[in-house]
Design a protein around this motif. Structure first.
Motif, short mmCIF file in Angstrom:
data_model
loop_
_atom_site.label_atom_id
_atom_site.label_comp_id
_atom_site.label_asym_id
_atom_site.label_seq_id
_atom_site.Cartn_x
_atom_site.Cartn_y
_atom_site.Cartn_z
N HIS A 115 0.83 -1.20 0.00
CA HIS A 115 0.00 0.00 0.00
C HIS A 115 0.87 1.26 0.00
CE1 HIS A 115 -2.41 -3.20 1.88
NE2 HIS A 115 -3.46 -2.59 1.37
N GLU A 164 1.30 5.00 1.33
CA GLU A 164 0.86 5.84 2.45
C GLU A 164 1.61 7.16 2.42
OE1 GLU A 164 1.36 3.71 6.07
OE2 GLU A 164 -0.09 2.14 5.54
N ALA A 176 -2.38 7.42 1.01
CA ALA A 176 -2.98 6.81 -0.17
C ALA A 176 -3.11 7.82 -1.31
CB ALA A 176 -4.36 6.26 0.18
N VAL A 177 -2.62 7.44 -2.48
CA VAL A 177 -2.76 8.26 -3.68
C VAL A 177 -3.22 7.37 -4.82
CG1 VAL A 177 -0.96 9.89 -2.98
CG2 VAL A 177 -0.35 7.88 -4.35
N ASP A 178 -3.80 7.97 -5.83
CA ASP A 178 -4.26 7.23 -7.00
C ASP A 178 -3.05 6.65 -7.73
OD1 ASP A 178 -5.33 6.26 -9.35
OD2 ASP A 178 -6.72 7.93 -9.61
N ASN A 194 -9.80 -0.80 -9.07
CA ASN A 194 -10.54 -0.07 -8.03
C ASN A 194 -9.66 0.20 -6.81
OD1 ASN A 194 -12.89 0.02 -9.56
ND2 ASN A 194 -13.71 -1.88 -8.67
N LYS A 195 -8.86 -0.78 -6.44
CA LYS A 195 -7.99 -0.61 -5.28
C LYS A 195 -6.81 0.30 -5.60
CE LYS A 195 -9.21 -4.96 -3.01
NZ LYS A 195 -8.72 -6.27 -2.49
N GLN A 243 -6.89 2.95 -7.25
CA GLN A 243 -7.36 4.32 -7.06
C GLN A 243 -7.19 4.79 -5.62
OE1 GLN A 243 -11.40 4.14 -8.46
NE2 GLN A 243 -10.82 4.08 -10.63
N CYS A 244 -7.09 3.83 -4.71
CA CYS A 244 -6.93 4.16 -3.28
C CYS A 244 -5.51 3.89 -2.79
CB CYS A 244 -7.93 3.36 -2.45
SG CYS A 244 -9.66 3.63 -2.90
N GLY A 245 -4.58 3.70 -3.72
CA GLY A 245 -3.19 3.48 -3.33
C GLY A 245 -2.86 2.06 -2.93
N ASP A 246 -3.79 1.14 -3.20
CA ASP A 246 -3.57 -0.27 -2.86
C ASP A 246 -2.99 -0.98 -4.09
OD1 ASP A 246 -3.65 -2.95 -2.20
OD2 ASP A 246 -5.66 -2.89 -1.33
#
Length: 238
Positions: A11, A13, A15-17, A61-62, A64-67
């Protein structure tokens, strides 16, 4: 476990796209070392190690949340190792170690030999190498033939052990198979308690290992009463 789909976590941290970022998953012990590469929103699989063909993916989709976690499908024994997740733009990297294991249900085989009965406990498809132990009704180890552990061409182990008893008496035994992975603190046990009754009836109590959704293990029990010996060779498969 072998055959499962798993997630190797990574991940950003804060979180960025990360949809349009370069994400590089690799194993330095492989040649080529590439497990999965995504560059500017496009998968680059031309240099991917063939061991991972069709088995790796990231969730848009993940992302987009930095995953940037990697999904690895149908885990194989060869997947065990240390993986590096790298996002070059932020010089961010993490290391994930994957331990792979496999267990299987045992087979109990009874054979009549003159005035004795040979009870064999056998199971295949284990990794890492399991241990097997026979104990009496009080949980004390009993003297048996040396345990045989054989590793097959697929890298998995077959383990077996025999105990010989005299006919005409009652016995209670437990065959324990267990595997301890110290680095993950996982302890897996399959118990089979077999009572040999003098008039030829076999009562089998099975404790089988099942997996909770949490990843921890619990024991389930099933009871099979009055299983009859119909020949000199009797197999019970679970």
């Amino acid at each position: 476990m072998i055959g499962d789909d798993i997630i190797l976590p990574c991940h950003l941290e804060p979180a960025v796209d990360a949809v349009d970022l370069t994400v590089d998953w690799s194993r330095t012990d492989l040649k080529p070392r590439s497990v999965y590469v995504r560059r500017e929103g496009v998968e680059l699989l031309t240099e991917q190690n063939s061991l991972y063909t069709g088995r790796t993916s990231l969730s848009v989709n993940k992302l987009q949340c930095g995953d940037v976690s990697l999904k690895l499908s149908t885990v194989q024994l060869s997947d065990a190792g240390t993986y590096k997740c790298l996002v070059p733009k932020f010089n961010a990297e993490t290391v994930v170690t994957l331990a792979v294991g496999s267990v299987s249900s045992p087979v109990i085989e009874l054979t009549n030999v003159k005035n004795e009965m040979v009870l064999e406990c056998k199971s295949n498809g284990w990794y890492p190498e399991p241990q097997m132990l026979w104990v009496d009704s009080e949980g004390k180890p009993i003297s048996v033939e040396p345990t045989k552990n054989v590793r097959g061409s697929d890298g998995l182990y077959t383990v077996s052990s025999k105990v010989t008893v005299e006919k005409g008496q009652s016995y209670s035994f437990t065959c324990d198979l267990f595997m301890v992975q110290s680095n993950t603190a996982v302890h897996i046990i399959i118990n089979l308690a077999v009572c040999l009754i003098s008039f030829g009836t076999v009562v089998i109590l099975i404790w089988k290992c099942g997996q909770k959704k949490t990843g921890k293990f619990k024991l389930h029990s099933t009871f099979y009463p009055n299983v009859k010996l119909s020949s000199d060779l009797f197999n019970v498969l679970f």
